[in-house]
Design a protein around this motif. Sequence first.
Motif, PDB file in Angstrom:
ATOM      1  N   SER A   1     -22.429   3.625   4.613  1.00 42.01           N
ATOM      2  CA  SER A   1     -22.265   2.465   4.342  1.00 42.01           C
ATOM      3  C   SER A   1     -22.945   1.460   5.059  1.00 42.01           C
ATOM      4  CB  SER A   1     -20.663   2.163   4.547  1.00 42.01           C
ATOM      5  OG  SER A   1     -19.796   3.162   3.964  1.00 42.01           O
ATOM      6  N   LEU A   2     -22.889   1.682   6.413  1.00 41.97           N
ATOM      7  CA  LEU A   2     -23.892   0.842   7.386  1.00 41.97           C
ATOM      8  C   LEU A   2     -25.259   0.652   6.748  1.00 41.97           C
ATOM      9  CD1 LEU A   2     -22.516   1.648  10.636  1.00 41.97           C
ATOM     10  CD2 LEU A   2     -22.160  -0.238   9.340  1.00 41.97           C
ATOM     11  N   SER A   3     -25.935   2.059   6.055  1.00 41.10           N
ATOM     12  CA  SER A   3     -27.125   1.748   5.722  1.00 41.10           C
ATOM     13  C   SER A   3     -27.516   0.817   4.649  1.00 41.10           C
ATOM     14  CB  SER A   3     -27.628   3.122   5.312  1.00 41.10           C
ATOM     15  OG  SER A   3     -27.643   4.118   6.441  1.00 41.10           O
ATOM     16  N   GLY A   4     -26.275   0.898   3.537  1.00 40.03           N
ATOM     17  CA  GLY A   4     -26.252   0.064   2.561  1.00 40.03           C
ATOM     18  C   GLY A   4     -26.212  -1.302   2.973  1.00 40.03           C
ATOM     19  N   GLU A   5     -25.231  -1.612   3.953  1.00 38.65           N
ATOM     20  CA  GLU A   5     -25.293  -3.259   4.272  1.00 38.65           C
ATOM     21  C   GLU A   5     -26.455  -3.685   4.947  1.00 38.65           C
ATOM     22  OE1 GLU A   5     -22.924  -5.383   4.257  1.00 38.65           O
ATOM     23  OE2 GLU A   5     -21.533  -4.124   3.147  1.00 38.65           O
ATOM     24  N   LEU A   6     -27.556  -2.615   5.713  1.00 37.72           N
ATOM     25  CA  LEU A   6     -28.575  -3.082   6.545  1.00 37.72           C
ATOM     26  C   LEU A   6     -29.779  -3.288   5.348  1.00 37.72           C
ATOM     27  CD1 LEU A   6     -30.429  -3.328   9.108  1.00 37.72           C
ATOM     28  CD2 LEU A   6     -30.767  -0.887   8.848  1.00 37.72           C
ATOM     29  N   ALA A   7     -29.757  -2.507   4.314  1.00 41.91           N
ATOM     30  CA  ALA A   7     -30.693  -2.673   3.162  1.00 41.91           C
ATOM     31  C   ALA A   7     -30.415  -3.989   2.466  1.00 41.91           C
ATOM     32  CB  ALA A   7     -30.497  -1.410   2.208  1.00 41.91           C
TER      33      ALA A   7
ATOM     34  N   TYR B   1     -33.163  -7.333   2.341  1.00 42.88           N
ATOM     35  CA  TYR B   1     -33.539  -7.562   1.313  1.00 42.88           C
ATOM     36  C   TYR B   1     -33.107  -8.932   1.139  1.00 42.88           C
ATOM     37  CZ  TYR B   1     -33.630  -8.383  -3.820  1.00 42.88           C
ATOM     38  OH  TYR B   1     -34.045  -8.834  -5.110  1.00 42.88           O
ATOM     39  N   SER B   2     -32.049  -9.445   1.886  1.00 41.84           N
ATOM     40  CA  SER B   2     -32.058 -11.060   1.669  1.00 41.84           C
ATOM     41  C   SER B   2     -32.950 -11.717   2.658  1.00 41.84           C
ATOM     42  CB  SER B   2     -30.231 -11.157   2.349  1.00 41.84           C
ATOM     43  OG  SER B   2     -30.232 -10.819   3.652  1.00 41.84           O
ATOM     44  N   LEU B   3     -33.217 -11.156   3.775  1.00 42.31           N
ATOM     45  CA  LEU B   3     -34.374 -11.962   4.540  1.00 42.31           C
ATOM     46  C   LEU B   3     -35.436 -11.673   3.727  1.00 42.31           C
ATOM     47  CD1 LEU B   3     -33.829 -10.091   8.206  1.00 42.31           C
ATOM     48  CD2 LEU B   3     -33.095 -12.534   7.374  1.00 42.31           C
ATOM     49  N   TYR B   4     -35.998 -10.795   3.315  1.00 43.97           N
ATOM     50  CA  TYR B   4     -37.146 -10.653   2.328  1.00 43.97           C
ATOM     51  C   TYR B   4     -37.253 -11.980   1.099  1.00 43.97           C
ATOM     52  CZ  TYR B   4     -40.651  -9.169  -1.196  1.00 43.97           C
ATOM     53  OH  TYR B   4     -41.394  -9.267  -2.232  1.00 43.97           O
ATOM     54  N   GLN B   5     -35.960 -12.020   0.688  1.00 45.61           N
ATOM     55  CA  GLN B   5     -35.971 -12.988  -0.166  1.00 45.61           C
ATOM     56  C   GLN B   5     -36.071 -14.462   0.249  1.00 45.61           C
ATOM     57  OE1 GLN B   5     -35.622 -12.793  -3.659  1.00 45.61           O
ATOM     58  NE2 GLN B   5     -33.919 -11.409  -4.274  1.00 45.61           N
TER      59      GLN B   5
END
Length: 722
Positions: free
Chosen positions: A703-709, A713-717
Amino acid sequence: MHQFVRRTARAAAAASLAALLASAACPASAGAFTPYTTYYEDGYGKPAQIQPAYKPAGVVGRGPASEEAAKPETAGAETAPAFPSAGLNQPQDLFVDGRDHLYIADTGNNRIVHLDDAGRLVAVLEPKESPLSRPSGLFVDKDGAVYVADTGNGRVAKLDASGKLLREYRRPETSQLPASFKYEPTKLVVDKRGFLYIVTLGAVEGLLQLDPDGRFQRFFGSNKVAFSLFDSFKRLVYTREMYRRELAKLPGATVNAAIDRDGFVYTVTKDIKTDQVKKLNIAGLNQLESRGEFASAKRDSFGEAGWWADRQTPPQLQDIAVDPDGNMSVVDAVTGTISQYDANGSLLFYWGGPEIAATSKLGVVKSAAAIAATSKGELLVLDGANGLVQAFRPTEFGSLVHRASKLTREGRYAESEPLWREAVRLDAYYTPALIGLAKAAYNGERYKEAQALFFRAGVREGYSDAFWQTRLVWFQRHFAPLMNAAAAALLVLFLADRLTRRSPFRERVRRRLRDRSGFAGQLRHAGDLLRHPIDGFRAIRHDGKAGLASSALALGLALASFSFMKAETGFAFNPAVYTGVKLGPLLAQFVAVWTGWVVSNFLVSSLMRGEGRLRDVCFGSAYALLPLIVVGVPLTLLSRAFTLSEQAIFGFAQIALIGWTALFFFWMVQGIQNYSVGEAALNIAFSLLAFAALGILLFTFVSLSGELAGFVYSLYQEVVIR
């Protein structure tokens, strides 16, 4: 001002529905479209859309604002029904008598409106000597006497056909009614003897039964209190004082009732998840608990929910109607969904649609207050919000199903078969039609055909009974050849044993079987494990009787056996085989559980000074699945030869398989780790706790890995956009 706005809105809704009636009066358009969708559920609980079983047939109860729209020249009708100029105001109940005359409890106007079978006004019942106050329910007996649940006056009033008060039924004087009981009648029915069954506001005790003289008899058809596992725990550990502080658990309160020609009393209950509808005999026993011969999927819940409704909340059933054929129709007060069941409680179809607040549609009920059935099978639904009664007429398909269902219930299978075949032609997967054809085939001793039809319909009991007959016929034809073949085989084996007892070939076979070296020896060790499990597992740890290849083979065979059991168990014991078994997720779960067990048991054993290495635990856990391989496949094959009559044998074999596998894992821990019985039991308990902890940690990590990903991704955007 507010009253004027409400009256104007009600009149506008009536006018729009009357205008829709004008278009619905044309046969071409009436059969082409309905503003709702009709569904049924197959034997596996999956909804499927079908053609309409009922179509909107008109509106009764037009107020003055819609009189112009209802004129013959504008509405296309032959005669315009007359109606009181004030219209209906918050009506709460309606009743159809044996002549198809309609009686409406016009609650807001404190009166009863009597219409004939064409919707024309016959009388307005308003007893002058004792005016009604908020009449909420009514019943008309065969003599024309009108019983009114006069809620505001706390009584049941009996009126004659002209509205004159004949007598009233007040709260009965009896010590059997507690002082806290509130006598506020809301609905009622009267049986042929003149006994009254009264629904009182919020009463959880059931229907209040009075004799014709108003004397209390008993509470009738009460609901049961839901009892959970947690309630059992509280009963076991709570003290009397702790129980006193608990909120009382009460059964659901009955909200409506009906009675059919045979004297069965039907009750409807809101806000409960099961047994919302009951069909009670004179003794108060629910006849729907036994769903009839070869009924479709067993259901204990009534009131269907379509895509337009919230499936998470219990159905809010408001009323029930029983037509002359015994079919039961219930209506949901919130969604307006109408569900129809046969006399045994099996679903025939249900229909409804989303309600749009700003508009009104002919056929879509905004706020269902009551439902009734005419002698012609039409349904009348009282729309409390619009102050109207909407009529629904069976379509050709609906009438076909009703006729075929009635013939089937009467045991006239040969007559029902062509009707059911026509229904299947119109809808190849309509479950009630498949069941009807299956019953006809079974009655005609076409057991293989019946078996196939019951399978398509998802009816295990019918499938099992048809297969039992097929199996009986097969054994009668082949019993003698089978016995002869078995005797010949035994004779051949006996002669072969006698003739080859001293042959070199048998001696070479014996030497190879005694050889315990290499891969072949590791495989033969499985036989030793079955005979002496504890010593066999100790040999895996100390004598190297298992290897990677043999353990992988054992694990692979266990996976194959598990897959075979899930996918090939007979339909009578595993209905999921019809819809298909997804083996991928099941195998992944199997491997994940086995791997988690190996890891957790090794970690716990290391802390508890066990002697087993990781490879020993891994090899031993693979060999511990031997019962699954030895018993699983034969048991699955037997399930295809068994019927539900042998369910006890099959269930015992399944429990034995689970118990034997669990014992093998226990003996594995005891033998691999060199534990006593108590130490092995403690090790397994801690291993299961460790397994649960590993599962929680893994779930949290994923669950935390999904949140981290998502965060990365939002930072990359953000970086790319800027």
